[in-house]
Motif scaffolding. Structure first.
Motif, PDB file in Angstrom:
ATOM      1  N   ASN A  65      53.804   5.510  30.789  1.00 41.58           N
ATOM      2  CA  ASN A  65      52.682   5.406  29.856  1.00 41.58           C
ATOM      3  C   ASN A  65      51.359   5.069  30.547  1.00 41.58           C
ATOM      4  N   VAL A  66      51.413   4.649  31.807  1.00 45.00           N
ATOM      5  CA  VAL A  66      50.181   4.364  32.539  1.00 45.00           C
ATOM      6  C   VAL A  66      49.456   5.682  32.816  1.00 45.00           C
ATOM      7  N   GLY A  67      50.202   6.715  33.152  1.00 42.09           N
ATOM      8  CA  GLY A  67      49.665   8.074  33.233  1.00 42.09           C
ATOM      9  C   GLY A  67      48.458   8.283  34.122  1.00 42.09           C
ATOM     10  N   GLY A  68      48.461   7.813  35.329  1.00 42.89           N
ATOM     11  CA  GLY A  68      47.355   8.049  36.251  1.00 42.89           C
ATOM     12  C   GLY A  68      46.421   6.872  36.418  1.00 42.89           C
ATOM     13  N   TYR A  69      46.187   6.120  35.350  1.00 40.49           N
ATOM     14  CA  TYR A  69      45.374   4.905  35.426  1.00 40.49           C
ATOM     15  C   TYR A  69      45.504   4.155  34.117  1.00 40.49           C
ATOM     16  N   HIS A  70      45.157   2.896  34.161  1.00 38.95           N
ATOM     17  CA  HIS A  70      45.154   2.094  32.939  1.00 38.95           C
ATOM     18  C   HIS A  70      44.119   0.988  33.092  1.00 38.95           C
ATOM     19  N   LEU A  71      43.286   0.833  32.081  1.00 38.19           N
ATOM     20  CA  LEU A  71      42.284  -0.230  32.067  1.00 38.19           C
ATOM     21  C   LEU A  71      42.866  -1.448  31.373  1.00 38.19           C
ATOM     22  N   SER A  72      42.898  -2.565  32.078  1.00 37.66           N
ATOM     23  CA  SER A  72      43.292  -3.846  31.489  1.00 37.66           C
ATOM     24  C   SER A  72      42.038  -4.697  31.386  1.00 37.66           C
ATOM     25  N   ARG A  73      41.513  -4.807  30.183  1.00 38.52           N
ATOM     26  CA  ARG A  73      40.297  -5.611  29.980  1.00 38.52           C
ATOM     27  C   ARG A  73      40.570  -7.098  30.179  1.00 38.52           C
ATOM     28  N   GLU A  74      41.801  -7.536  29.912  1.00 34.00           N
ATOM     29  CA  GLU A  74      42.136  -8.953  30.091  1.00 34.00           C
ATOM     30  C   GLU A  74      41.995  -9.388  31.547  1.00 34.00           C
ATOM     31  N   THR A  75      42.303  -8.476  32.457  1.00 34.66           N
ATOM     32  CA  THR A  75      42.257  -8.824  33.884  1.00 34.66           C
ATOM     33  C   THR A  75      41.116  -8.120  34.630  1.00 34.66           C
ATOM     34  N   ASN A  76      40.329  -7.304  33.924  1.00 33.04           N
ATOM     35  CA  ASN A  76      39.253  -6.520  34.545  1.00 33.04           C
ATOM     36  C   ASN A  76      39.752  -5.697  35.729  1.00 33.04           C
ATOM     37  N   THR A  77      40.910  -5.059  35.512  1.00 32.45           N
ATOM     38  CA  THR A  77      41.489  -4.194  36.544  1.00 32.45           C
ATOM     39  C   THR A  77      41.743  -2.812  35.961  1.00 32.45           C
ATOM     40  N   MET A  78      41.602  -1.807  36.806  1.00 30.90           N
ATOM     41  CA  MET A  78      41.941  -0.439  36.413  1.00 30.90           C
ATOM     42  C   MET A  78      42.525   0.280  37.627  1.00 30.90           C
ATOM     43  N   PRO A  79      43.807   0.032  37.914  1.00 28.65           N
ATOM     44  CA  PRO A  79      44.412   0.751  39.030  1.00 28.65           C
ATOM     45  C   PRO A  79      44.494   2.247  38.736  1.00 28.65           C
ATOM     46  N   ILE A  80      44.249   3.031  39.773  1.00 31.40           N
ATOM     47  CA  ILE A  80      44.295   4.489  39.663  1.00 31.40           C
ATOM     48  C   ILE A  80      45.399   4.992  40.592  1.00 31.40           C
ATOM     49  N   PHE A  81      46.278   5.829  40.017  1.00 33.66           N
ATOM     50  CA  PHE A  81      47.422   6.366  40.748  1.00 33.66           C
ATOM     51  C   PHE A  81      47.224   7.869  40.915  1.00 33.66           C
ATOM     52  N   ILE A  82      47.209   8.318  42.164  1.00 27.14           N
ATOM     53  CA  ILE A  82      46.962   9.728  42.466  1.00 27.14           C
ATOM     54  C   ILE A  82      48.198  10.308  43.141  1.00 27.14           C
ATOM     55  N   LYS A  83      48.695  11.413  42.575  1.00 26.28           N
ATOM     56  CA  LYS A  83      49.815  12.137  43.197  1.00 26.28           C
ATOM     57  C   LYS A  83      49.188  13.231  44.056  1.00 26.28           C
ATOM     58  N   TYR A  84      49.019  12.933  45.329  1.00 23.55           N
ATOM     59  CA  TYR A  84      48.301  13.845  46.214  1.00 23.55           C
ATOM     60  C   TYR A  84      49.100  15.126  46.407  1.00 23.55           C
ATOM     61  N   GLU A  85      48.461  16.267  46.182  1.00 20.91           N
ATOM     62  CA  GLU A  85      49.061  17.605  46.291  1.00 20.91           C
ATOM     63  C   GLU A  85      50.219  17.799  45.321  1.00 20.91           C
ATOM     64  N   ASN A  86      50.340  16.945  44.318  1.00 20.18           N
ATOM     65  CA  ASN A  86      51.424  17.084  43.353  1.00 20.18           C
ATOM     66  C   ASN A  86      50.887  16.856  41.951  1.00 20.18           C
ATOM     67  N   SER A  87      49.606  17.052  41.775  1.00 23.27           N
ATOM     68  CA  SER A  87      48.946  16.819  40.499  1.00 23.27           C
ATOM     69  C   SER A  87      48.589  18.146  39.864  1.00 23.27           C
ATOM     70  N   GLN A  88      48.469  18.149  38.527  1.00 19.89           N
ATOM     71  CA  GLN A  88      48.041  19.380  37.867  1.00 19.89           C
ATOM     72  C   GLN A  88      46.550  19.625  38.079  1.00 19.89           C
ATOM     73  N   TYR A  89      45.859  18.630  38.640  1.00 18.45           N
ATOM     74  CA  TYR A  89      44.440  18.763  38.922  1.00 18.45           C
ATOM     75  C   TYR A  89      44.238  18.775  40.432  1.00 18.45           C
TER      76      TYR A  89
END
Length: 195
Positions: A65-89
């Motif tokens: 459900n994180v699906g590439g990134y997720h913004l957590s306002r409680e912690t002011n974090t937004m980790p971004i996950f990149i599938k290099y050369e394996n993404s639809q983009y």
């Protein structure tokens, strides 16, 4: 269960062993001169569940459900996950410090995460994790650093895998520090000179 002396001994041993391994990992990183950002060690591999715990999210989400990134306002974090050369983009490095990045489907510049990203404040933390195609089975990502600034954000229309037109936000993510040449080559399969 802690009243059982045998269970308690095994429990204590597990905690002590975990702490010793953690201390050894961090001392090794410090000795090697690798950056440590809010508990993340540059070049180490993490699962999405690891990232949620280290970012201190109050609720652990299903990784899918994180699906590439997720913004957590409680912690002011937004980790971004990149599938290099394996993404639809076409998420990819432009050079050792800048990454072309595409959002999830149906996102706009007015979407909450992009308003937050555009209005970054001191203390906001946007760590970047990259998965090589070869590491897809392990579902682990390399920590490559955190975003200094998101630049050139604009909406684009894209045809997804099912042929439907969707709106995405394309941006350039500038890392605070360039990715070192060894990790860069490991992730991309190309040296900086070939890029």
């Amino acid at each position: 269960a802690l009243d059982d002396p045998i269970f308690r001994q095994f429990f204590d041993d597990s905690i002590c062993c975990g702490l010793a391994l953690c201390r050894q990992l961090f001392l090794g990183a410090i000795h090697e001169g690798r950056a440590i950002d809010r508990g993340f060690i540059y070049g180490e591999k993490y699962t999405i569940a690891d990232v949620m715990r280290l970012c201190c999210w109050p609720v652990e989400l299903i990784p899918q459900n994180v699906g590439g990134y997720h913004l957590s306002r409680e912690t002011n974090t937004m980790p971004i996950f990149i599938k290099y050369e394996n993404s639809q983009y076409a998420d990819c490095f432009k050079d050792e410090q800048n990454i072309d990045y595409f959002s999830k489907n149906q996102r706009h510049l007015k979407s909450p995460e992009f308003q937050w990203l555009r209005d970054q404040h001191e203390g906001d933390f946007i760590p970047i994790f990259i998965m090589r195609k070869a590491d897809a089975a392990s579902k682990s990502y390399y920590y490559v650093g955190c975003v200094q600034k998101a630049q050139n954000m604009h909406e684009i229309s894209h045809q997804n895998l099912s042929g439907k037109e969707v709106t995405l936000v394309e941006s350039t993510l500038r890392l605070k520090r360039p990715v070192d040449s060894e990790l860069f080559t490991h992730l991309t399969g190309k040296s900086l000179a070939e890029f």
